[in-house]
Each structure stands twice: as C-alpha cells, then as structure tokens.
Design an enzyme around this catalytic site. Structure first.
Site, PDB file in Angstrom:
ATOM      1  N   LYS B 100       0.885  -1.170   0.000  1.00 54.49           N
ATOM      2  CA  LYS B 100       0.000   0.000   0.000  1.00 54.49           C
ATOM      3  C   LYS B 100       0.909   1.201   0.000  1.00 54.49           C
ATOM      4  O   LYS B 100       1.601   1.472   0.971  1.00 54.49           O
ATOM      5  CB  LYS B 100      -0.877  -0.017   1.249  1.00 54.49           C
ATOM      6  CG  LYS B 100      -1.662   1.246   1.476  1.00 54.49           C
ATOM      7  CD  LYS B 100      -2.779   0.975   2.471  1.00 54.49           C
ATOM      8  CE  LYS B 100      -2.885   2.035   3.541  1.00 54.49           C
ATOM      9  NZ  LYS B 100      -3.155   3.374   3.037  1.00 54.49           N
ATOM     10  N   GLY B 161      -7.652   9.807   9.377  1.00 47.75           N
ATOM     11  CA  GLY B 161      -7.974   9.982  10.790  1.00 47.75           C
ATOM     12  C   GLY B 161      -8.975  11.087  11.087  1.00 47.75           C
ATOM     13  O   GLY B 161      -9.284  11.338  12.247  1.00 47.75           O
ATOM     14  N   ALA B 187      -9.179   5.994   3.979  1.00 50.89           N
ATOM     15  CA  ALA B 187      -9.101   7.172   4.862  1.00 50.89           C
ATOM     16  C   ALA B 187     -10.366   8.021   4.859  1.00 50.89           C
ATOM     17  O   ALA B 187     -10.993   8.216   3.827  1.00 50.89           O
ATOM     18  CB  ALA B 187      -7.915   8.061   4.507  1.00 50.89           C
ATOM     19  N   GLY B 188     -10.700   8.488   6.038  1.00 47.38           N
ATOM     20  CA  GLY B 188     -11.806   9.428   6.200  1.00 47.38           C
ATOM     21  C   GLY B 188     -13.063   8.838   6.818  1.00 47.38           C
ATOM     22  O   GLY B 188     -13.918   9.562   7.306  1.00 47.38           O
ATOM     23  N   ASN B 209      -8.770   2.529   9.523  1.00 41.98           N
ATOM     24  CA  ASN B 209      -8.012   2.209  10.730  1.00 41.98           C
ATOM     25  C   ASN B 209      -8.593   2.978  11.915  1.00 41.98           C
ATOM     26  O   ASN B 209      -9.220   2.407  12.799  1.00 41.98           O
ATOM     27  CB  ASN B 209      -6.532   2.547  10.506  1.00 41.98           C
ATOM     28  CG  ASN B 209      -5.665   2.171  11.694  1.00 41.98           C
ATOM     29  OD1 ASN B 209      -6.100   1.484  12.604  1.00 41.98           O
ATOM     30  ND2 ASN B 209      -4.441   2.630  11.708  1.00 41.98           N
ATOM     31  N   THR B 210      -8.435   4.317  11.887  1.00 41.28           N
ATOM     32  CA  THR B 210      -8.859   5.138  13.020  1.00 41.28           C
ATOM     33  C   THR B 210     -10.339   4.982  13.339  1.00 41.28           C
ATOM     34  O   THR B 210     -10.714   4.959  14.519  1.00 41.28           O
ATOM     35  CB  THR B 210      -8.537   6.623  12.734  1.00 41.28           C
ATOM     36  OG1 THR B 210      -7.215   6.703  12.221  1.00 41.28           O
ATOM     37  CG2 THR B 210      -8.642   7.455  13.994  1.00 41.28           C
TER      38      THR B 210
END
Lengths: 68, 258
Positions: B100, B161, B187-188, B209-210
């Site tokens: 990635k 994040g 992301a987001g 992830n976050t």
C-alpha cells in the site's frame, strides 16, 4: 567492535555475522529485513555476511500503523 | 449476497471488502478482537525499525498470517525514494509483493504527494510489486496511476484519521467510471454510514483504521463496519430507486373507503 544498529551504537563480537547479531539480540530472522550500509541483505545471506567495525545495520519489521 | 461476489486484484480473491489497520488500538488484544469482528481478510501494517530493547510485544504475535493477508504500507514516507526503499524492505520482511503505497506531501493534512506517488508507482510496478496507491479523490490522478500499472487505486474519502466521511462522492463516482482496476476508499471513514456510502457508490472496498481503533468500543465498531460494508455492497448490487422530489404512493389509490 562497534556497529550502529538502528541508529544506536552497539558492541558486538569481532567478525560477527548478521545471523549472530540477530541471535544475540533475540530477533527472529523470519520477521525482519536487514539493511547493511543501505544495502538490503537477503535472508539467506545472513549467515555468510560478516560485519566490520563502523558498519551501519538497520533491522526492520512490521509494526502497528498505517493510514485510514 | 452472491457467493462469487469477491474483491479481486492482481489475481487474488477476497470475500471481505473491508481492509483494516493495526494502529492506534488501546492494546494488541483489542486489535486482535476487532480484526476478528470486522471479518476482514487483509490487514495493513507499517514498516519500522525493530525495537531493540524488547520491552514491547511484537505486533506479529497478534496477527494470524494463515488467516489474514498482510498489506505493508509506506506510511510516514515523504519522498518517492523513501517509499521505494520501505517497499523493498517490506518485501524482505513479508516475502510478499503487496504494497500500500503512501507518499505524503503535507504533515498537517497527510494529503498525498501525487507527483512522487506516480514516480514510486512506476518504479515499484517495474520491480514486480502489486501496488495499491493511496491518492486524492482526483479522477485524472487515478487514471494515471492505473496507466502506471497500479493494481487498484485508493482515493481518500477525507483526510486520514479525520472521520469526515466521503467528502466528494461525485469525484469517487467519476473515478469509478474512469478506471477499470478496483477502487478502494482509503481514509476518512468515521462511522458505519460512511463505509456504507462508499460501497453504495460502487467502490470495490474500504480501508479504515482510526474509525475502528479510535472508537470507544473498537470491537463493536469493527462489527458495525463489517455490516456496513456488506449492506452498502448489497444496496449497490440491488440498484437503488431514483431520487425524486415528490411522493409516489406505494399503496393503490383504487378501492379507497368512501
């Protein structure tokens, strides 16, 4: 002799190989990559690669992290 | 869902369309339980120096590599050269050609540096990597990455994040029309509906992830995300009704009681 391992100075036995250093540090060779003076050394060469005073060793692994 | 509806890139097939991270969890045990609850089959990991004082446990003790495909990332790299070296090291660690690819251009927004991203993609494709580049929601860039040999494109929904969700669904839609490789939103995503929206648009997958790790209860959020990705995918395949300004009665007007 003194090496720089992951940015820190460290004493290892004269003429040690990469395999010996990993063993001394109790690092599983199957979980890392090793860069010697910026050159990536293949796992199968750890046992034959002899280190010299002043060498810079980077021992890399997978850690928690990543985007998203 | 149809049994053969799988996420495919570079000849590999995955039943789950959710890709999860390993960062920011309270501890490895909750990460492990969240991974299980998410149903994900791909887990992304960072590439870093070994901790020589051995006081911390190893991440790899908490990921069953027989069950999960590891997707190393180049998070934290700010130039093409750094990212290329990190990818080469990742390949030595994991003996897999998946990467990635992240080349960050700005510390505050963590927006990608597209110029170096494209450069690194070209080099790594030539080196035999399966490159999954993290990019802006820019259709032209997505097209260029595809032409450079990327195995998928991973446009951001919002900054890493941030939890702001899919800020530009129309661009994501255009990317989906412009490229043939899988489109995975990276992301987001802040909550389940964000993941569902990405999938309803027709994306092939979502990486987060976050959104999971930072939730008050990461394991419960992982399960929510699993359902959201499945629901969004089903809704996309089912074909939603068109949006209309006025009502359309769903019961017949004949036979009304007078």
């Amino acid at each position: 002799m003194e090496l720089t391992i992951n940015g820190k100075r460290r004493d290892v036995q004269q003429g040690a190989t990469i395999a010996a250093v990993l063993d001394e540090l109790r690092i599983d060779p199957l979980r890392v990559a090793v860069q010697l003076n910026l050159e990536i050394i293949k796992r199968e060469r750890y046992a034959q690669t002899t280190l010299h005073a002043g060498d810079r060793l980077e021992i890399i692994t997978f850690m928690a992290g990543g985007s998203g | 869902m149809e049994k053969d509806d799988v996420l495919t890139f570079a000849g590999r097939e995955f039943r789950s369309r959710l890709i999860v991270g390993t960062g920011k969890y309270p501890d490895y045990r909750s990460m492990q339980r969240a991974h299980e609850a998410s149903g994900a089959q791909i887990v992304t990991v960072a590439v870093r120096r070994v901790n020589l004082d051995r006081t911390r446990e190893s991440l790899l003790d908490y990921i069953d590599t027989a069950k999960y495909t590891l997707l190393p990332n180049t998070a934290g790299c700010y130039t093409a050269d750094e990212a290329i070296t990190t990818a080469l090291l990742a390949r030595e660690v994991g003996l897999s050609d998946l990467i990635k690819l992240e080349v960050i251009g700005d510390q505050r927004t963590l927006f990608p540096d597209n110029e170096d991203l494209l450069k690194a993609t070209k080099v790594l494709v030539k080196e035999g990597f399966v490159v999954l580049p993290y990019t802006n929601d820019d259709p032209v860039m997505a097209k260029k990455l595809e032409e450079a040999g990327a195995a998928a494109v991973m446009p951001l929904g919002a900054p890493i994040g941030s939890g702001l969700g899919i800020r530009n669904p129309y661009n994501i839609k255009i990317i989906l029309e412009m490229v043939r490789v899988p489109v995975i939103v990276d992301a987001g995503v802040g909550t389940a509906s964000d993941a569902a929206i990405a999938m309803e648009l027709g994306c092939d997958g979502v990486l987060m992830n976050t959104g999971i790790a930072g939730a008050k209860d990461p394991v419960a959020m992982a399960e929510a995300m699993r359902h959201a990705v499945i629901a969004g995918r089903l809704a996309y395949l089912a074909g939603r009704i068109p949006k209309k300004l006025y009502a359309t009665a769903s019961s017949p007007v004949e036979g009304m009681i007078e």
